[in-house]
Design a protein around this motif. Sequence first.
Motif, PDB file in Angstrom:
ATOM      1  N   SER A 141       0.552  -1.275   0.119  1.00 20.00           N
ATOM      2  CA  SER A 141      -0.062   0.058  -0.156  1.00 20.00           C
ATOM      3  C   SER A 141       0.809   1.166  -0.191  1.00 20.00           C
ATOM      4  CB  SER A 141      -1.007   0.048   1.314  1.00 20.00           C
ATOM      5  OG  SER A 141      -2.055  -1.052   1.079  1.00 20.00           O
ATOM      6  N   LEU A 142       2.025   1.159   0.871  1.00 20.26           N
ATOM      7  CA  LEU A 142       2.790   2.498   0.746  1.00 20.26           C
ATOM      8  C   LEU A 142       3.477   2.584  -0.366  1.00 20.26           C
ATOM      9  CD1 LEU A 142       5.257   3.121   3.670  1.00 20.26           C
ATOM     10  CD2 LEU A 142       6.060   3.197   1.213  1.00 20.26           C
ATOM     11  N   LEU A 143       3.935   1.498  -1.034  1.00 21.67           N
ATOM     12  CA  LEU A 143       4.663   1.996  -2.433  1.00 21.67           C
ATOM     13  C   LEU A 143       3.702   2.244  -3.451  1.00 21.67           C
ATOM     14  CD1 LEU A 143       7.152  -1.005  -2.315  1.00 21.67           C
ATOM     15  CD2 LEU A 143       7.445   1.443  -1.702  1.00 21.67           C
ATOM     16  N   ARG A 144       2.498   1.615  -3.394  1.00 18.41           N
ATOM     17  CA  ARG A 144       1.452   1.983  -4.426  1.00 18.41           C
ATOM     18  C   ARG A 144       1.243   3.737  -4.494  1.00 18.41           C
ATOM     19  NH1 ARG A 144      -2.966  -2.520  -5.192  1.00 18.41           N
ATOM     20  NH2 ARG A 144      -3.451  -1.527  -7.040  1.00 18.41           N
ATOM     21  N   ALA A 145       0.907   4.027  -3.034  1.00 13.28           N
ATOM     22  CA  ALA A 145       0.581   5.477  -2.875  1.00 13.28           C
ATOM     23  C   ALA A 145       1.765   6.285  -3.457  1.00 13.28           C
ATOM     24  CB  ALA A 145       0.391   5.508  -1.357  1.00 13.28           C
ATOM     25  N   ALA A 146       3.050   5.772  -3.296  1.00  9.35           N
ATOM     26  CA  ALA A 146       4.063   6.605  -3.672  1.00  9.35           C
ATOM     27  C   ALA A 146       3.929   6.694  -5.138  1.00  9.35           C
ATOM     28  CB  ALA A 146       5.383   6.196  -3.182  1.00  9.35           C
ATOM     29  N   SER A 147       4.019   5.772  -5.762  1.00 13.37           N
ATOM     30  CA  SER A 147       3.638   5.374  -7.417  1.00 13.37           C
ATOM     31  C   SER A 147       2.416   6.448  -7.902  1.00 13.37           C
ATOM     32  CB  SER A 147       3.564   4.065  -7.561  1.00 13.37           C
ATOM     33  OG  SER A 147       3.483   4.024  -8.898  1.00 13.37           O
ATOM     34  N   ARG A 148       1.416   6.213  -7.220  1.00 14.88           N
ATOM     35  CA  ARG A 148       0.283   7.123  -7.633  1.00 14.88           C
ATOM     36  C   ARG A 148       0.619   8.684  -7.515  1.00 14.88           C
ATOM     37  NH1 ARG A 148      -2.880   3.139  -4.997  1.00 14.88           N
ATOM     38  NH2 ARG A 148      -2.896   4.150  -3.145  1.00 14.88           N
ATOM     39  N   ARG A 149       1.473   8.963  -6.494  1.00 18.72           N
ATOM     40  CA  ARG A 149       1.983  10.471  -6.537  1.00 18.72           C
ATOM     41  C   ARG A 149       2.955  10.825  -7.513  1.00 18.72           C
ATOM     42  NH1 ARG A 149       1.565   9.157  -0.845  1.00 18.72           N
ATOM     43  NH2 ARG A 149       3.827   8.607  -0.451  1.00 18.72           N
ATOM     44  N   GLY A 150       3.262   9.892  -8.413  1.00 17.17           N
ATOM     45  CA  GLY A 150       4.379  10.210  -9.268  1.00 17.17           C
ATOM     46  C   GLY A 150       5.925   9.650  -9.072  1.00 17.17           C
ATOM     47  N   ALA A 151       6.129   9.098  -7.971  1.00 22.49           N
ATOM     48  CA  ALA A 151       7.447   8.604  -7.795  1.00 22.49           C
ATOM     49  C   ALA A 151       7.686   7.371  -8.465  1.00 22.49           C
ATOM     50  CB  ALA A 151       7.464   8.357  -6.125  1.00 22.49           C
ATOM     51  N   SER A 152       8.906   7.165  -8.879  1.00 25.55           N
ATOM     52  CA  SER A 152       9.446   5.856  -9.494  1.00 25.55           C
ATOM     53  C   SER A 152       9.600   5.035  -8.294  1.00 25.55           C
ATOM     54  CB  SER A 152      10.662   6.332 -10.295  1.00 25.55           C
ATOM     55  OG  SER A 152      11.298   5.243 -10.640  1.00 25.55           O
ATOM     56  N   VAL A 153       9.136   3.770  -8.272  1.00 21.06           N
ATOM     57  CA  VAL A 153       9.443   2.965  -7.247  1.00 21.06           C
ATOM     58  C   VAL A 153      10.267   1.631  -7.734  1.00 21.06           C
ATOM     59  CG1 VAL A 153       8.093   1.260  -5.491  1.00 21.06           C
ATOM     60  CG2 VAL A 153       7.080   3.592  -6.164  1.00 21.06           C
ATOM     61  N   LEU A 154      11.437   1.254  -7.107  1.00 22.15           N
ATOM     62  CA  LEU A 154      12.469   0.165  -7.312  1.00 22.15           C
ATOM     63  C   LEU A 154      12.419  -0.474  -5.926  1.00 22.15           C
ATOM     64  CD1 LEU A 154      15.209   2.509  -9.169  1.00 22.15           C
ATOM     65  CD2 LEU A 154      13.534   0.849 -10.231  1.00 22.15           C
ATOM     66  N   VAL A 155      12.335  -1.762  -6.223  1.00 19.13           N
ATOM     67  CA  VAL A 155      12.384  -2.731  -5.251  1.00 19.13           C
ATOM     68  C   VAL A 155      13.382  -3.768  -5.525  1.00 19.13           C
ATOM     69  CG1 VAL A 155      10.922  -4.732  -4.236  1.00 19.13           C
ATOM     70  CG2 VAL A 155       9.991  -2.490  -4.497  1.00 19.13           C
ATOM     71  N   GLY A 156      14.153  -3.999  -4.508  1.00 19.07           N
ATOM     72  CA  GLY A 156      15.120  -5.166  -4.695  1.00 19.07           C
ATOM     73  C   GLY A 156      14.632  -6.352  -3.842  1.00 19.07           C
ATOM     74  N   ASP A 157      14.334  -7.529  -4.538  1.00 18.97           N
ATOM     75  CA  ASP A 157      13.633  -8.836  -3.876  1.00 18.97           C
ATOM     76  C   ASP A 157      14.147 -10.096  -4.231  1.00 18.97           C
ATOM     77  OD1 ASP A 157      11.088  -9.579  -2.254  1.00 18.97           O
ATOM     78  OD2 ASP A 157      11.269 -10.871  -3.862  1.00 18.97           O
ATOM     79  N   PRO A 158      14.690 -10.867  -3.242  1.00 19.54           N
ATOM     80  CA  PRO A 158      15.322 -11.971  -3.700  1.00 19.54           C
ATOM     81  C   PRO A 158      14.619 -13.229  -3.679  1.00 19.54           C
ATOM     82  CG  PRO A 158      15.878 -11.676  -1.410  1.00 19.54           C
ATOM     83  CD  PRO A 158      14.716 -10.434  -1.984  1.00 19.54           C
ATOM     84  N   GLY A 159      12.974 -12.923  -3.830  1.00 18.39           N
ATOM     85  CA  GLY A 159      11.964 -14.213  -3.899  1.00 18.39           C
ATOM     86  C   GLY A 159      11.551 -14.713  -2.574  1.00 18.39           C
ATOM     87  N   ARG A 160      11.286 -13.583  -1.716  1.00 17.42           N
ATOM     88  CA  ARG A 160      11.032 -13.788  -0.296  1.00 17.42           C
ATOM     89  C   ARG A 160       9.461 -14.480  -0.180  1.00 17.42           C
ATOM     90  NH1 ARG A 160      15.550 -13.988   2.288  1.00 17.42           N
ATOM     91  NH2 ARG A 160      16.635 -11.926   2.495  1.00 17.42           N
ATOM     92  N   GLY A 161       8.643 -14.536  -1.197  1.00 16.65           N
ATOM     93  CA  GLY A 161       7.662 -15.250  -0.946  1.00 16.65           C
ATOM     94  C   GLY A 161       6.409 -14.599  -1.173  1.00 16.65           C
ATOM     95  N   TYR A 162       6.372 -13.361  -0.732  1.00 17.94           N
ATOM     96  CA  TYR A 162       5.321 -12.334  -0.309  1.00 17.94           C
ATOM     97  C   TYR A 162       5.347 -11.227  -1.332  1.00 17.94           C
ATOM     98  CZ  TYR A 162       4.954 -15.408   3.680  1.00 17.94           C
ATOM     99  OH  TYR A 162       4.886 -16.421   4.661  1.00 17.94           O
ATOM    100  N   PHE A 163       6.356 -11.236  -2.120  1.00 19.40           N
ATOM    101  CA  PHE A 163       6.432 -10.056  -3.163  1.00 19.40           C
ATOM    102  C   PHE A 163       5.326  -9.994  -4.262  1.00 19.40           C
ATOM    103  CE2 PHE A 163       8.690  -8.610  -7.219  1.00 19.40           C
ATOM    104  CZ  PHE A 163       8.636  -7.122  -6.919  1.00 19.40           C
TER     105      PHE A 163
END
Length: 202
Positions: A141-163
Motif C-alpha cells: 500500500s505504501l509503495l502504490r501510494a508513492a507511485s500514484r503520487r508520481g514517484a518511481s518505485v524500485l524494489v530489490g527482492d530475492p524471492g522472499r515469497g510475499y512479493f
Amino acid sequence: MPITLQPVPLAPEISLHLVDRPVGLFDLTGGEFRSDEPPPFWAFAWAGGQALARYLLDRPEEVAGRRVRDVATGSGVAAIAAARCGASAVEASDIDPAAVAAAHRNAAANRVTLAERVADPEVVLAGDVFYSPAVAPPMTSLLRAASRRGASVLVGDPGRGYFPDRLFELVTEYVVPVPAALEETESLRTGVWKMRSPRNNL
C-alpha cells in the motif's frame, strides 16, 4: 554486538558497519523475537538492498538530481548508493530508530550525508521488504501510494515469497553473496523491480 566496518559484497564501493561473525538475525537477540524491540536488521547487508545499491551505482541517472526516500532502510546501503550517485536529497526511513541511526552512521563512513526528511520523493527505494505476510500488505500500500503520487518505485527482492510481482516489472537480476548463517545459502538470485504505472495497478 561485534560490528566492524566492511565492504558490501556486491557493491564494494560502499562500506557498512556490519556484524563480523557468522550469526543469524535472532542470534543477536538471544535467540528470541521481541515485538517491542525490532531485531537488528541494520546489522546485515541484505540481498535486496545490495541489489538496489549495485543497480544505482551502475545507473546513477536513475537518481541523480532527484529526491529519494529509502523505506525500511536497514543498514542504509541503498540510500548511501543514491547519495553517491548525486541524488539531490536522500532520506533513510525505517520504523526502527536504531536502523535510521545506523544508516546515518554508515553514510558518514562513506562521506555522504542523508537528510532527516525528504518531502515528495521522486524516487522510492525498498530492499527486502516483502519478507512476511504481516509486512507485505502495508508495504504494498505504501509503495502504490508513492507511485500514484508520481514517484518511481524500485524494489530489490530475492524471492522472499510475499512479493506482489504482478505490480512490478523486472529490470535486472544479480547473484548476491549473502552470509550462509543468515540465509542458509551463500548467494541469492535477486531482482531489481520497477513498479508498473499506477493505471496498470488497479
